[in-house]
Design a protein around this motif. Structure first.
Motif, PDB file in Angstrom:
ATOM      1  N   ALA A  70     -11.194   3.580 -23.014  1.00 26.42           N
ATOM      2  CA  ALA A  70     -10.367   2.829 -23.595  1.00 26.42           C
ATOM      3  C   ALA A  70      -9.721   2.096 -22.486  1.00 26.42           C
ATOM      4  N   PHE A  71      -9.387   0.314 -23.709  1.00 28.73           N
ATOM      5  CA  PHE A  71      -8.545  -0.580 -22.441  1.00 28.73           C
ATOM      6  C   PHE A  71      -6.460  -0.253 -22.879  1.00 28.73           C
ATOM      7  N   VAL A  72      -6.196  -0.192 -21.379  1.00 26.04           N
ATOM      8  CA  VAL A  72      -4.619  -0.366 -21.624  1.00 26.04           C
ATOM      9  C   VAL A  72      -3.732  -1.558 -21.476  1.00 26.04           C
ATOM     10  N   ASN A  73      -2.394  -1.607 -22.153  1.00 27.12           N
ATOM     11  CA  ASN A  73      -2.505  -3.038 -21.721  1.00 27.12           C
ATOM     12  C   ASN A  73      -0.771  -2.684 -22.517  1.00 27.12           C
ATOM     13  N   VAL A  74      -0.247  -3.701 -22.037  1.00 27.37           N
ATOM     14  CA  VAL A  74       1.271  -3.780 -22.274  1.00 27.37           C
ATOM     15  C   VAL A  74       1.765  -4.456 -21.342  1.00 27.37           C
ATOM     16  N   PRO A  75       3.095  -4.951 -22.029  1.00 25.69           N
ATOM     17  CA  PRO A  75       3.033  -6.888 -21.762  1.00 25.69           C
ATOM     18  C   PRO A  75       4.243  -7.042 -20.044  1.00 25.69           C
ATOM     19  N   GLU A  76       4.034  -8.258 -19.139  1.00 32.05           N
ATOM     20  CA  GLU A  76       3.558  -8.301 -18.653  1.00 32.05           C
ATOM     21  C   GLU A  76       5.500  -7.710 -18.594  1.00 32.05           C
ATOM     22  N   GLN A  77       5.739  -8.676 -19.222  1.00 35.33           N
ATOM     23  CA  GLN A  77       7.397  -9.222 -18.685  1.00 35.33           C
ATOM     24  C   GLN A  77       8.113  -8.543 -19.919  1.00 35.33           C
ATOM     25  N   PRO A  78       7.665  -7.821 -20.184  1.00 36.36           N
ATOM     26  CA  PRO A  78       8.782  -6.853 -21.423  1.00 36.36           C
ATOM     27  C   PRO A  78      10.406  -7.697 -22.128  1.00 36.36           C
ATOM     28  N   GLY A  79      10.381  -8.041 -23.467  1.00 41.09           N
ATOM     29  CA  GLY A  79      10.850  -8.870 -23.820  1.00 41.09           C
ATOM     30  C   GLY A  79      12.759  -8.351 -23.834  1.00 41.09           C
ATOM     31  N   LEU A  80      13.235  -7.706 -22.571  1.00 45.73           N
ATOM     32  CA  LEU A  80      14.248  -6.755 -23.159  1.00 45.73           C
ATOM     33  C   LEU A  80      15.604  -7.807 -23.462  1.00 45.73           C
ATOM     34  N   SER A  81      15.977  -8.465 -23.084  1.00 43.60           N
ATOM     35  CA  SER A  81      16.523  -9.315 -23.498  1.00 43.60           C
ATOM     36  C   SER A  81      16.726  -9.607 -25.049  1.00 43.60           C
ATOM     37  N   ASN A  82      16.196  -9.866 -25.805  1.00 45.96           N
ATOM     38  CA  ASN A  82      15.627 -10.298 -27.153  1.00 45.96           C
ATOM     39  C   ASN A  82      15.743  -8.673 -27.969  1.00 45.96           C
ATOM     40  N   GLU A  83      16.331  -7.852 -27.648  1.00 43.64           N
ATOM     41  CA  GLU A  83      15.900  -6.645 -28.462  1.00 43.64           C
ATOM     42  C   GLU A  83      17.194  -6.044 -28.582  1.00 43.64           C
ATOM     43  N   THR A  84      17.452  -5.145 -29.843  1.00 45.98           N
ATOM     44  CA  THR A  84      18.640  -4.784 -30.400  1.00 45.98           C
ATOM     45  C   THR A  84      19.165  -4.037 -28.974  1.00 45.98           C
ATOM     46  N   PRO A  85      20.431  -4.625 -28.795  1.00 52.98           N
ATOM     47  CA  PRO A  85      21.129  -3.178 -27.366  1.00 52.98           C
ATOM     48  C   PRO A  85      21.387  -1.997 -27.807  1.00 52.98           C
ATOM     49  N   GLY A  86      20.899  -1.260 -26.670  1.00 54.66           N
ATOM     50  CA  GLY A  86      20.922  -0.111 -27.030  1.00 54.66           C
ATOM     51  C   GLY A  86      19.676   0.529 -27.923  1.00 54.66           C
ATOM     52  N   THR A  87      18.763  -0.316 -27.856  1.00 49.48           N
ATOM     53  CA  THR A  87      17.348   0.427 -28.157  1.00 49.48           C
ATOM     54  C   THR A  87      16.278  -0.546 -27.747  1.00 49.48           C
ATOM     55  N   LYS A  88      16.769  -0.331 -26.146  1.00 50.69           N
ATOM     56  CA  LYS A  88      15.520  -1.447 -25.390  1.00 50.69           C
ATOM     57  C   LYS A  88      14.258  -0.860 -25.674  1.00 50.69           C
ATOM     58  N   THR A  89      13.317  -1.007 -25.422  1.00 49.85           N
ATOM     59  CA  THR A  89      12.165   0.050 -25.355  1.00 49.85           C
ATOM     60  C   THR A  89      11.298  -0.811 -23.999  1.00 49.85           C
ATOM     61  N   ILE A  90      10.258  -0.178 -24.158  1.00 52.83           N
ATOM     62  CA  ILE A  90       8.131  -0.870 -24.108  1.00 52.83           C
ATOM     63  C   ILE A  90       7.869   0.297 -24.539  1.00 52.83           C
ATOM     64  N   THR A  91       6.606  -1.148 -24.511  1.00 51.56           N
ATOM     65  CA  THR A  91       5.259  -0.418 -25.833  1.00 51.56           C
ATOM     66  C   THR A  91       4.000  -0.407 -24.862  1.00 51.56           C
ATOM     67  N   ILE A  92       3.430   0.376 -24.940  1.00 55.76           N
ATOM     68  CA  ILE A  92       2.472   0.888 -24.596  1.00 55.76           C
ATOM     69  C   ILE A  92       0.805   0.680 -25.691  1.00 55.76           C
ATOM     70  N   THR A  93      -0.212  -0.462 -25.516  1.00 54.83           N
ATOM     71  CA  THR A  93      -1.120   0.088 -26.254  1.00 54.83           C
ATOM     72  C   THR A  93      -2.545   0.627 -26.002  1.00 54.83           C
TER      73      THR A  93
END
Length: 385
Positions: A149-172
């Motif tokens: 399988a291939f695994v990918n993740v955003p190179e620069q997760p957009g943390l500043s665009n997420e709701t404060p206190g719920t910052k996450t990183i998603t791997i697919t």
């Protein structure tokens, strides 16, 4: 009687021992010394170049212990890259070898075709195929061999665009065609981190890791730090590896770092100054500077080209438990490849140019050589892009 019997048995044992020794010598059954083969490194030889195309995949086997080179002589893939100036091949050794399909970023046309049954062309699932397009943010992608399988993740997760206190990183993660259902892993980001750059990934959501460079903008002029996001059975946990003070405060400085993994040890470059290492399996991982490896790097830098516009960075690769350090020759007409073990001991080296490749043993004694009309490429253990 007991004394006579004992002496008699002793004489028989002595006679049999002598007879056995004579038989071994006369029949040639002396123990044979088996030469130590040493590690073997795979390379691909790229041939038949035109302005925009080339064949590749003629396998070149470097036996480091014997300082010999052997090529299969048969190419396995054809690469067309008219707009990008020659993309690197991402491949793994094996039978057949695994090669990742790539696309022209503008036309989305496939750039690689197989020309031999000795190659297995891995096509990432739709949605993971393009690392950079006009319509999407860049991603980092790698291949998990155990899961196919291939695994990918955003190179620069957009943390500043997420709701404060719920910052996450998603791997697919998604299997190679026929593609299986995609799996995702979403992990909360440690508090205080306001920027994340994904710089390396390995393994699957079940058993793997993501290495990120982070910055805390609250602390002014602070060095960036490296963190491991470890993935285990669908759960994620973070481990801080330390800051990058020894690397001018960051490893992304004008050019992307080069990575190579040897077992759990992950090596990386930064400019010409250092080669760092992280034991990704350690309970408390940290960035170390392997002394012998960096001594070799300093020697390569001092003997390398001086007419460079910017810092000249070594390129790293690995195969069969060996770290390979690539560096250009002083006149830019060729390059050196040093094979070292995890202690930094030089096992052997190569010198290659557009005419030939020559092998040398650990003491610098010349071994075999073969003609090479094109360049060579080393395998990528994780097919990380």
């Amino acid at each position: 009687m007991k004394t006579m019997t004992s002496r008699y048995c002793s004489r028989i044992v002595t006679f049999v021992s002598i007879l056995l020794a004579v038989v071994l010598v006369t029949t040639g059954c002396t123990p044979k010394v088996v030469p130590v083969e040493g590690p073997q490194i795979s390379m691909m030889v790229e041939t038949n170049f035109t302005s925009s195309e080339y064949d590749a995949g003629a396998l070149l086997l470097w036996n480091i212990g014997q300082s010999t080179l052997q090529t299969s002589g048969t190419s396995v893939v054809h690469v067309t890259d008219s707009d990008n100036g020659g993309l690197p091949l991402y491949w793994q050794p094996g039978s057949p070898v695994r090669v990742v399909q790539q696309w022209n970023y503008l036309s989305k046309k496939a750039l690689i075709t197989t020309i031999s049954k000795d190659a297995n062309l891995l096509t990432p699932p739709e949605g993971m195929q393009y690392l950079l397009t006009k319509d999407s943010a860049p991603i980092q992608r790698w291949y998990a061999s155990d899961e196919n399988a291939f695994v990918n993740v955003p190179e620069q997760p957009g943390l500043s665009n997420e709701t404060p206190g719920t910052k996450t990183i998603t791997i697919t993660e998604q299997g190679v065609a026929p593609a299986s259902k995609a799996q995702t892993l979403t992990v909360p980001v440690p508090s205080g981190l306001t920027q994340i750059d994904v710089v390396y990934g390995s393994g699957s959501i079940t058993n793997g890791f993501v290495l990120v460079e982070t910055r805390d903008k609250v602390a002014k002029n602070a060095a960036d730090s490296l963190w491991l996001l470890r993935m285990n059975n669908g759960a994620g946990s973070w481990a801080r590896c330390g800051d990058l003070s020894a690397f001018d405060g960051e490893i992304i400085a004008g050019q992307d770092p080069s990575f190579a993994r040897v077992g759990s040890l992950l090596y990386f470059t930064h400019s010409h100054t250092r080669i760092g290492c992280i034991d990704t399996a350690a309970t408390s991982p940290s960035v170390t500077l392997p002394e012998n490896i960096n001594t070799l790097l300093a020697k390569l830098y001092s003997n390398g080209p001086t007419n460079t516009e910017g810092p000249l960075q070594a390129q790293l690769a690995s195969d069969n438990g060996v770290l390979i350090i690539e560096y250009p020759a002083a006149n830019w007409n060729g390059g050196y490849d040093y094979a070292v073990d995890t202690s930094g001991t030089i096992l052997g080296s190569l010198y290659g140019n557009k005419i030939s490749i020559v092998s040398f043993d650990a003491k610098g004694k010349q071994g075999s050589s073969i003609p090479t009309p094109g360049s060579t490429s080393f395998p990528s253990i994780d097919l990380f892009q």
